[in-house]
Design an enzyme around this catalytic site. Structure first.
Site, mmCIF file in Angstrom:
data_model
loop_
_atom_site.group_PDB
_atom_site.id
_atom_site.type_symbol
_atom_site.label_atom_id
_atom_site.label_comp_id
_atom_site.label_asym_id
_atom_site.label_seq_id
_atom_site.Cartn_x
_atom_site.Cartn_y
_atom_site.Cartn_z
ATOM 1 N N HIS A 299 0.869 -1.182 0.000
ATOM 2 C CA HIS A 299 0.000 0.000 0.000
ATOM 3 C C HIS A 299 0.900 1.224 0.000
ATOM 4 O O HIS A 299 1.729 1.406 0.890
ATOM 5 C CB HIS A 299 -0.922 0.025 1.214
ATOM 6 C CG HIS A 299 -1.856 1.194 1.202
ATOM 7 N ND1 HIS A 299 -3.071 1.165 0.553
ATOM 8 C CD2 HIS A 299 -1.738 2.445 1.723
ATOM 9 C CE1 HIS A 299 -3.670 2.331 0.683
ATOM 10 N NE2 HIS A 299 -2.878 3.128 1.390
ATOM 11 N N CYS A 300 0.731 2.059 -1.013
ATOM 12 C CA CYS A 300 1.613 3.214 -1.190
ATOM 13 C C CYS A 300 0.976 4.465 -0.594
ATOM 14 O O CYS A 300 -0.087 4.898 -1.056
ATOM 15 C CB CYS A 300 1.896 3.430 -2.677
ATOM 16 S SG CYS A 300 2.970 4.846 -2.992
#
Length: 376
Positions: A107-108
């Site tokens: 998850h960025c």
């Protein structure tokens, strides 16, 4: 180690501010003073591609499994209680996005989105165009600084004060962005293209290496062989299992095969699609992200060879959700017989290597990649 922001919207605001401030301030205050029109057009083309690829990385869904998905034979059957469906291979439930993500990489925080199967090409293109844009700007700025230094004896009124100020500010800032994004790009290419692994799967390999080094991996793998391939269990294979358990030194390559590594070029095609379209901003992978092609080592060649069978286990090969005898948390109570009487002893607690708690050399846990460990 992954960045965690108190206010998630900053993950979009900070990169957007940097792209705009560096890109347009450099052009207006510096590049307009000396750069040819052709080079200015090239620079603005890079800026446009940065914005477009960043927008697509933010708003393109990473992909999620359909509710009626059924795992293939000889694959782990992992049910997500939150999505109420089975997870396809390589999928994980993201705690932030609150959904299962196909081929989840991480998850960025800088896109407020998961990097998964459907938007990985946009993420890579964003990194690529940032590197191209900042490299071009670094060359232009260095050229300008060199020119000013060579003509340093010239009258000061020949140069704008604002140009000198922005040269001083933007040159190191641009170099910092180029360095950090290049490191991230190299890590992504090394994992996904050269090894065929997501960042989560690279983390898994490090964890498996630790288990193998502590001689805790092989017993789990053998139990999983009996579970996945019950029809291959016979006296001959069981004798091989006993011999392997008594063997003192076993390399990780003898125990673990990462099934999705097809070689750099085929890995790139599987992730990015057709080679001529790799830089096309709207192109993506050709498959559905539910099933993946596997390498030759994943195919059982000799059903009487336990070594071959172990290498054909589904990923991750040490899954213990279905096991009762071998689990991540074993009891410290031991019952033995001494002189005809049963004696209860408390064994010395072993160091826990729980998948949800283990940290790699970077200090990263599974949760740091955004995975909801409660439904793993």
């Amino acid at each position: 180690m992954p960045v965690k922001l108190k206010w998630p919207w900053l993950g979009i605001a900070i990169p957007s501010f940097l792209i705009a401030s560096i890109g347009y301030c450099a052009h207006y205050f510096i590049l307009l003073n000396f750069l040819s029109l052709r080079k200015q057009l090239w620079y603005q083309f890079c800026q446009t591609m940065i914005w477009l690829s960043y927008y697509l990385a933010i708003y393109t869904p990473p992909g999620k499994p359909p509710t009626n998905f059924k795992p293939s034979k000889n694959e782990w059957k992992v049910y997500c209680k939150k999505c109420k469906c089975y997870k396809p291979e390589r999928s994980h439930h993201c705690k932030t996005c609150n959904q299962c993500v196909l081929m989840m990489d991480h998850h960025c925080p800088w896109t407020m989105n998961c990097v998964g199967y459907n938007n990985f090409p946009h993420f890579i293109r964003f990194l690529f165009w940032v590197i191209v844009g900042t490299t071009s700007l670094a060359i232009f700025l260095t050229t300008r600084i060199h020119s000013i230094w060579v003509h340093r004896s010239s009258p000061s009124y020949l140069y704008y004060k604002s140009e000198l100020i922005f040269l001083t500010i933007l040159t190191p800032l641009n170099a910092f962005i180029l360095l950090t994004i290049s490191i991230l790009m190299i890590r992504c290419l090394f994992n996904q293209i050269f090894n065929g692994r997501s960042q989560i799967e690279s983390w898994e390999m490090d964890r498996l290496e630790t288990l193998a080094r502590m001689s805790k991996l092989l017993p789990i793998l053998i139990e999983n062989v009996w579970y996945i391939f019950p029809n291959l269990r016979n006296e001959h294979v069981e004798s091989q299992a006993e011999a392997l358990l008594n063997k003192k030194r076993l390399s990780l390559d003898e125990l673990v095969n990462f099934p999705y590594d097809l070689g750099p070029f085929r890995n790139a095609i599987q992730l990015l699609g057709t080679p001529p379209l790799w830089l096309y901003p709207f192109s993506g992978p050709q498959d559905d992200g539910l099933h993946f092609q596997k390498n030759e080592e994943s195919m059982i060649e000799d059903p009487n060879s336990l070594n071959d069978i172990i290498l054909c286990l589904p990923w991750p090969p040490d899954s213990t959700k279905h096991l009762n005898s071998t689990s991540e948390h074993t009891s410290n109570v031991q019952i033995i017989s001494e002189e005809g009487e049963q004696v209860i002893r408390i064994r010395t607690p072993e160091k826990k290597l729980s998948r949800s708690e283990w940290l790699n050399d970077w200090g990263e846990s599974l949760e740091d990649f955004g995975v909801d460990v409660d439904v793993e």
